[in-house]
Design an enzyme around this catalytic site. Structure first.
Site, mmCIF file in Angstrom:
data_model
loop_
_atom_site.group_PDB
_atom_site.id
_atom_site.type_symbol
_atom_site.label_atom_id
_atom_site.label_comp_id
_atom_site.label_asym_id
_atom_site.label_seq_id
_atom_site.Cartn_x
_atom_site.Cartn_y
_atom_site.Cartn_z
ATOM 1 N N TYR A 109 99.751 30.938 151.300
ATOM 2 C CA TYR A 109 98.985 32.145 150.975
ATOM 3 C C TYR A 109 99.166 32.432 149.491
ATOM 4 O O TYR A 109 100.280 32.338 148.954
ATOM 5 C CB TYR A 109 99.501 33.341 151.799
ATOM 6 C CG TYR A 109 98.858 34.642 151.374
ATOM 7 C CD1 TYR A 109 97.720 35.112 152.022
ATOM 8 C CD2 TYR A 109 99.363 35.377 150.298
ATOM 9 C CE1 TYR A 109 97.100 36.284 151.611
ATOM 10 C CE2 TYR A 109 98.751 36.543 149.877
ATOM 11 C CZ TYR A 109 97.632 36.993 150.535
ATOM 12 O OH TYR A 109 97.011 38.148 150.123
ATOM 13 N N GLU A 197 92.122 36.652 146.955
ATOM 14 C CA GLU A 197 93.021 36.051 147.943
ATOM 15 C C GLU A 197 92.553 34.647 148.322
ATOM 16 O O GLU A 197 91.358 34.428 148.506
ATOM 17 C CB GLU A 197 92.952 36.952 149.182
ATOM 18 C CG GLU A 197 94.103 36.866 150.116
ATOM 19 C CD GLU A 197 93.909 37.862 151.264
ATOM 20 O OE1 GLU A 197 94.619 38.862 151.287
ATOM 21 O OE2 GLU A 197 93.030 37.622 152.123
#
Ligand code: ADP
Ligand code: MG
Length: 390
Positions: A109, A197
Site C-alpha cells: 500500500y 493512493e
C-alpha cells in the site's frame, strides 16, 4: 473531486509510475478487440466507478478466456455497483477497464494525504496492501509506516529509499519505488490533491513494481487552476441533487434520514441536524443556504428538499443576521406556490425581521407550523414526521 481508476493511472504514467497495460471500453462489443490488443490469456475486467471496495462488491472479475471477459462485461455494463464504500443504491457502471492479469508476488500500500494535525503531507506505506487495508489500519496500525513531509520543503530520495527498505524491497525494486513515490508526490503537490493512493502497489514475479489500482481526490477549491483535471469530471458518478444545488450556490449533501433541513450557516446546520437526532429523528440532508441568500435561492433549496424521495417532513431554521427573515419567508411561500406542499413543515425564524417573516407565513394559506424556539421546532417536526411515516 474524484476521478476514475483509469484516469488516475493515466496521470500515473505521465509521472513515470508504471501501471499494467489496460484498455477502457464502453460496450461489450469492444471487449474482443481489447483482449486481442492486450494479448496474453488472463484479463481482469474492472468496473469504473467513483468508489473503492470494487473487488468486494463484485466489480473486479478475473477472466481466463475472451468468452469469460465478454460474459463479465455483459454482467457489469448498465448495472449499479454496490461496494462497502457506496450507499445502498450503488454507482452506475458505464465504462470498464480491461487489464492484463498480473502475476502478483506482493501487494503493498502507498498513499499520500494532508495531515491537518501535523500540517504536513503524510506518506503512508504498508507491506499489507490489498483489499483489507482498512482492517490493517484499525487492528494493526503498527503495520502502517508514516512519514511526514514539510509541504514547503522537498521530498528527498534518501527518505524514499528508507521507506522502500522498511517495506522489505530488494535493491532492484528500490529504484522503481523511489520513482513511484517521487511521482506520486509530484502529482500531489502540482495538482492540488487531497488524497492519492495506490492499493495495491504490486511486485510481480518478474521483478516489476506496478500500480494495480489508483485513487486520486482533488481539492475542489483549487480546481479553477487545473483545467486538465476538471475535464476528467464524470457527473454520472455524482449525486444529482448535490450538483443541482451547487449550480445555485447551495451547500447541499444528501443523507439517508427522513427530515429535510434548510438552514443558514454550516455550524447552525450541523447543530440543527444534531438536535433532530437528539429528539429521535434523522436528517435527510445537510443544507446551508448561505449568508447573503435570496428569496429565489430559498425557493430552489425548498424545491430540492421537497423532491428528495426519502423526505417526510421539513425543518427550516434561519437565524437572520445579514439575511432577512421576511425574505426567507417570501422564498418559502414562492416555492410552495410553485411546487406545492405535500409534507409537514416547521419553520423557525429568529433575528432580523423575524416577526415580519413569521407573520407572512402565519397569514398565508399554506399549512406551515411556525416556532420561535429551536428545540420546540425540532420536537415538533420529529413528531409530525412520525405521523406521516406511520
Ligand atoms: P478495489 O480496491 O476497488 O477493490 P482493485 O483494483 O484494487 O479494486 O482490485 C482488487 C483486487 O483485485 C486487487 O487487490 C488485486 O488482488 C486484484 N486485481 C486487480 N487488478 C488485477 C490485475 N490486473 N491482475 C491481477 N489481479 C488484479
Ligand atoms: Mg484497490
Amino acid at each position: 473531486m474524484h476521478i476514475h481508476e483509469y484516469q488516475a493511472k493515466g496521470l500515473f504514467r505521465q509521472f513515470n509510475i508504471k501501471t499494467p497495460e489496460a484498455i477502457l471500453i464502453n460496450s461489450t462489443s469492444e471487449a474482443n478487440k481489447a483482449c486481442a490488443n492486450l494479448g496474453g490469456n488472463i484479463w481482469v475486467v474492472k468496473a469504473q466507478v467513483h468508489a473503492g471496495g470494487r473487488g468486494k462488491g463484485g466489480g473486479v472479475i478475473l477472466c481466463r478466456s475472451v468468452e469469460e471477459v465478454e460474459a463479465a462485461c455483459n454482467q457489469l455494463f448498465g448495472t449499479r455497483l454496490i461496494t462497502p464504500q457506496t450507499d445502498a443504491k450503488g454507482l452506475p457502471i458505464n465504462q470498464l477497464l480491461i487489464e492484463g492479469g498480473q502475476s502478483i508476488e506482493r501487494e503493498l500500500y502507498l498513499g499520500l494525504l494532508v495531515d491537518r494535525q501535523t500540517q504536513k503531507i503524510t506518506i503512508l506505506a504498508s507491506t499489507e496492501g490489498g483489499m483489507d487495508i482498512e482492517k490493517v489500519a484499525s487492528e494493526t496500525p503498527d503495520k502502517i509506516i508514516k512519514f511526514g513531509v514539510d509541504p514547503l520543503g522537498v521530498l528527498n530520495i534518501d527518505d524514499c529509499a528508507s521507506i522502500a527498505s522498511k517495506l522489505g524491497l530488494v535493491d532492484s525494486l528500490k529504484d522503481q519505488f523511489v520513482t513511484t513515490l517521487l511521482g506520486l508526490y509530484e502529482i500531489f503537490t502540482s495538482k492540488d490533491v487531497s488524497l492519492i493512493e495506490i492499493n495495491p502497489l504490486i511486485t510481480t514475479i518478474d521483478n516489476n513494481l506496478l500500480a494495480l489500482d489508483g485513487k486520486i481526490d482533488f481539492d475542489d477549491n483549487a480546481l479553477y487552476r487545473h483545467e486538465d483535471i476538471v475535464e476528467l469530471r464524470d457527473i454520472s458518478q455524482e449525486d444529482e441533487k448535490e450538483n443541482e444545488a451547487s449550480e445555485h450556490q447551495l451547500n447541499y449533501i444528501s443523507l439517508d434520514g427522513t427530515i429535510g433541513c434548510m438552514v443558514n450557516g454550516a455550524g447552525l446546520a450541523m447543530a440543527t441536524m444534531d438536535l433532530i437526532e437528539h429528539h429521535g429523528g434523522s436528517p435527510a440532508n445537510f443544507l446551508d443556504v448561505g449568508g447573503g441568500t435570496t428569496a429565489d435561492r430559498v425557493a430552489k433549496a425548498f424545491e430540492l428538499i421537497q423532491t428528495q424521495k426519502n423526505v417526510v417532513g421539513i425543518l427550516v431554521n434561519i437565524f437572520g443576521g445579514i439575511v432577512r427573515c421576511d425574505l426567507i419567508a417570501e422564498g418559502i411561500l414562492r416555492a410552495i406556490e410553485k411546487v406545492g406542499l405535500n409534507l409537514p413543515i416547521v419553520v423557525r425564524l429568529e433575528g432580523t425581521n423575524a416577526t415580519a417573516g413569521l407573520k407572512l407565513l402565519d397569514d398565508s394559506n399554506a399549512d406551515i407550523h411556525t416556532e420561535a424556539d429551536l428545540t420546540q421546532a425540532a420536537i415538533k417536526i420529529v413528531a409530525l414526521s412520525k405521523e406521516v411515516s406511520v
